[in-house]
Design a protein around this motif. Sequence first.
Motif, short mmCIF file in Angstrom:
data_model
loop_
_atom_site.label_atom_id
_atom_site.label_comp_id
_atom_site.label_asym_id
_atom_site.label_seq_id
_atom_site.Cartn_x
_atom_site.Cartn_y
_atom_site.Cartn_z
N PHE A 137 0.86 -0.99 0.01
CA PHE A 137 -0.02 0.03 -0.04
C PHE A 137 1.02 1.25 -0.10
O PHE A 137 1.72 1.44 0.89
CB PHE A 137 -0.81 0.21 1.22
CG PHE A 137 -1.81 1.24 1.15
CD1 PHE A 137 -3.29 1.00 0.55
CD2 PHE A 137 -1.47 2.35 1.95
CE1 PHE A 137 -3.95 1.96 0.75
CE2 PHE A 137 -2.50 3.40 1.95
CZ PHE A 137 -3.70 3.14 0.96
N SER A 144 1.13 5.13 0.42
CA SER A 144 0.46 6.33 1.09
C SER A 144 0.30 7.40 0.12
O SER A 144 -0.65 8.27 0.36
CB SER A 144 1.11 6.73 2.55
OG SER A 144 1.23 5.64 3.31
N THR A 154 -0.17 7.30 -3.18
CA THR A 154 -1.23 6.98 -4.15
C THR A 154 -2.73 6.38 -3.46
O THR A 154 -3.64 6.38 -4.37
CB THR A 154 -0.83 6.11 -5.27
OG1 THR A 154 -0.61 4.49 -4.82
CG2 THR A 154 0.26 6.41 -6.15
N LYS A 155 -2.53 6.13 -1.99
CA LYS A 155 -3.78 5.52 -1.40
C LYS A 155 -3.92 4.25 -1.89
O LYS A 155 -5.41 4.01 -1.98
CB LYS A 155 -4.71 6.61 -1.51
CG LYS A 155 -4.34 8.15 -0.92
CD LYS A 155 -3.72 8.02 0.43
CE LYS A 155 -3.66 9.35 0.90
NZ LYS A 155 -2.54 10.01 0.15
N GLU A 156 -3.13 3.59 -2.47
CA GLU A 156 -3.93 2.16 -3.13
C GLU A 156 -2.65 1.11 -2.95
O GLU A 156 -1.65 1.60 -3.05
CB GLU A 156 -4.50 2.14 -4.52
CG GLU A 156 -3.31 2.88 -5.49
CD GLU A 156 -3.92 3.10 -6.88
OE1 GLU A 156 -3.33 3.04 -8.04
OE2 GLU A 156 -5.19 3.05 -6.95
N SER A 187 -0.29 13.94 2.35
CA SER A 187 -1.17 13.93 3.27
C SER A 187 -2.42 14.30 3.02
O SER A 187 -3.54 13.87 3.42
CB SER A 187 -0.80 15.02 4.54
OG SER A 187 -0.76 16.04 4.18
N LYS A 194 2.22 6.63 10.91
CA LYS A 194 1.44 7.46 10.19
C LYS A 194 1.24 8.84 10.83
O LYS A 194 0.84 10.00 10.13
CB LYS A 194 0.05 6.96 10.11
CG LYS A 194 -0.67 6.74 11.29
CD LYS A 194 -2.00 6.14 10.86
CE LYS A 194 -3.02 5.94 12.33
NZ LYS A 194 -4.25 5.22 12.28
N ARG A 225 -1.18 -1.56 9.37
CA ARG A 225 -1.60 -0.08 8.83
C ARG A 225 -2.80 0.24 9.61
O ARG A 225 -3.28 1.08 9.92
CB ARG A 225 -2.28 -0.08 7.40
CG ARG A 225 -1.14 0.07 6.38
CD ARG A 225 -1.38 0.52 5.20
NE ARG A 225 -2.17 -0.80 4.41
CZ ARG A 225 -3.49 -0.77 3.82
NH1 ARG A 225 -4.23 0.34 4.21
NH2 ARG A 225 -4.07 -1.98 3.42
#
Length: 706
Positions: free
Chosen positions: A143, A145, A147-149, A293, A365, A436
Amino acid sequence: MGCVPAHPAQFHRKQVLKRAELKPGFKLADRGPRRAPFPLELGRQKRASVDPSSTQSAGRLSQIPASLDLPHRRFAAAPRFLASLLRSFTAAVPRSSLLLRSRVSAAAASWSALCSPPPLRVPTMAEPEMTKAEEDPTKLRLFNSMTKEKEIFTPRVEGKVGMYVCGVTPYDFSHIGHARAYVAFDVLYRYLKFLGYEVEYVRNFTDIDDKIIKRANEAGETVESLSGRFINEFLLDMAELQCLSPTHEPRVIEHIEHIIELITKIMENGKGYEMEGDVYFSVDSFPEYLRLSGRKLDNNLAGARVAFDSRKRNPADFALWKSAKEGERFWDSPWGRGRPGWHIECSAMSAHYLGHVFDIHGGGKDLIFPHHENEIAQSRAAYPDSEVKCWMHNGFVNKDDRKMAKSENNFFTIRDILAQYHPMALRFFLMRTHYRSDVNHSDKALMIASDHVYYIYQTLYDCEEMLSVYRKGGISVPVPAEEQKIVDEHHSEFLKYMSDDLKTTDVLDGFMNLLKAINSNLNDLKKLQQKLEQQKKKQQPQKKQQQKQQQEQKRPEDHVKTLFALETELKNKLSILGLMPPLSLEEVLKQLKGKALERAKLTEDQLQNQIEQRNDARRNKQFDMSDRIRKDLAALGIALMDEPTDQQANRQQTPYPQTSSQVQRVHSAVFGRLDGSLDQVRQMQKRLICPYHQHKPSFRSQASAM
């Protein structure tokens, strides 16, 4: 006469009986209450997805949704019959009702269409074929962070991986939030090495910081002395948790020269400005700021570790270099004496060891903003080609649904936890939740983790003891097909879950099949050995029928070969996860028992005395006293489990060392032995009193990221 619905799946049995004269003796196959109709559009969608070669009715029936109730599945499964039936209805409808006849005819045509072979589906340009990587579930996906996928991991240089993880600020003992992060990335590090990558892993120490300076002044020692002392303590904690040492562990004070060079480059590119010896980065000069972010600049907070400075052009501007204050450690620079800001260090050190473009950058995170946002800005401001291929961030450890942190004064240090629990229990606890997701700290969860770890090591210890006499001599028989299938399936499942963004929760769950198979084969082998020993003592000639039955059953060497294969598979996978202890299993089991007794504040003699008292009470039928003793021990985290007498009798005849001769045993990593089959374990667990044992023997976490 009313109207018949146009769609054949929308008519009801009562309407059919009212509007048609059926032949004598004819009955509809469909009985039972009527439910929601089966939509024709759904049937068409399913029919369009059938393979073109599957033109038989069986192929079409397999496409009927299982969610449909049985009557509607029958209707969908007999389109030809219904089409014929509707045609007969058409003949029965009076010719004067033209509208009704037309609707029934349309319904019959619709059902006839279901009987025809599905049309050949030709892929369009908008539907590209799946790549080999997408078809292969063992291809590593992580995953990102940014591209959020999840993305298929492809290193910049084939066969090599560059990974940078932000380290601790060493001004105190590390808490389990730190353990959460570094265990998570240690699992990634180990798995990448298992996949055959040459990994260059960098984890830094921020050994110059406002908090370190303040703590050193309070303690009356130098910054180097304080930070060096807690760096050593941190490394001891990591060794206890079996986190592998990174390739490089740089300290900020060792790279001041590289930091000054990077700041100079940023200033030359017009992205920073100097104010009275302080140097700031101008966020207005970097349009991509906050891309990681997803925050808005208008909602941005002014500072992170420092107070707001009114001299800044934009409140979001952050310090690259800080002018020296009285009594602080400083270095000479083009802007005067001072020290680096917080964020610039990681940009400088990651570029020094891995280059301006590398594969993985990780951390908690909470570092997404501002730390990693600022890293991206200053790195790209100096060198526009700077890039991290994959940003990874782990979840928090929470206490009472709040992030555990030193600044919140709601934290437990790693040392605090290891004083009560074994390091492998803590590592297991942290891995039970997907990296996560947030972990909620509780004694109950740690006790469960300790229980599971004890079960794993006890099973492996029993296996080692049984196989010890067979290790020198080779066994030529192959592993039985059924057990080999278990090993192969476990290996495949391990690769699938680990390659799917490190789903350690599912991986730990998967160990149950191996443990069950080991315990089952241990029991079967012990029984077979006892049976052969009894036959040998009696020296009775076997009948041909008995000989034939023995030939069909598994031989001792079959179980031995199976146990070797299962043991090897389990130990290999535990090693990849960092859960295989460096000490002998016997020693680790003693440590786990000792920790459990310490938590209960009991000695072995005191515990044994209470067990004897309970046995006496049970023999004298004083069940109130027996239950009270068990409840008192359960409140201390020790659960007693009564065993069937026949099982105890069998165990006394085995070569295993027994913990006691009573017809009961102590579970929960004290004297516990889960050496029965999984079904036996589940039956016994129903009798447990201690609250934290009221769970299935599963490793699944309550929170798992998908």
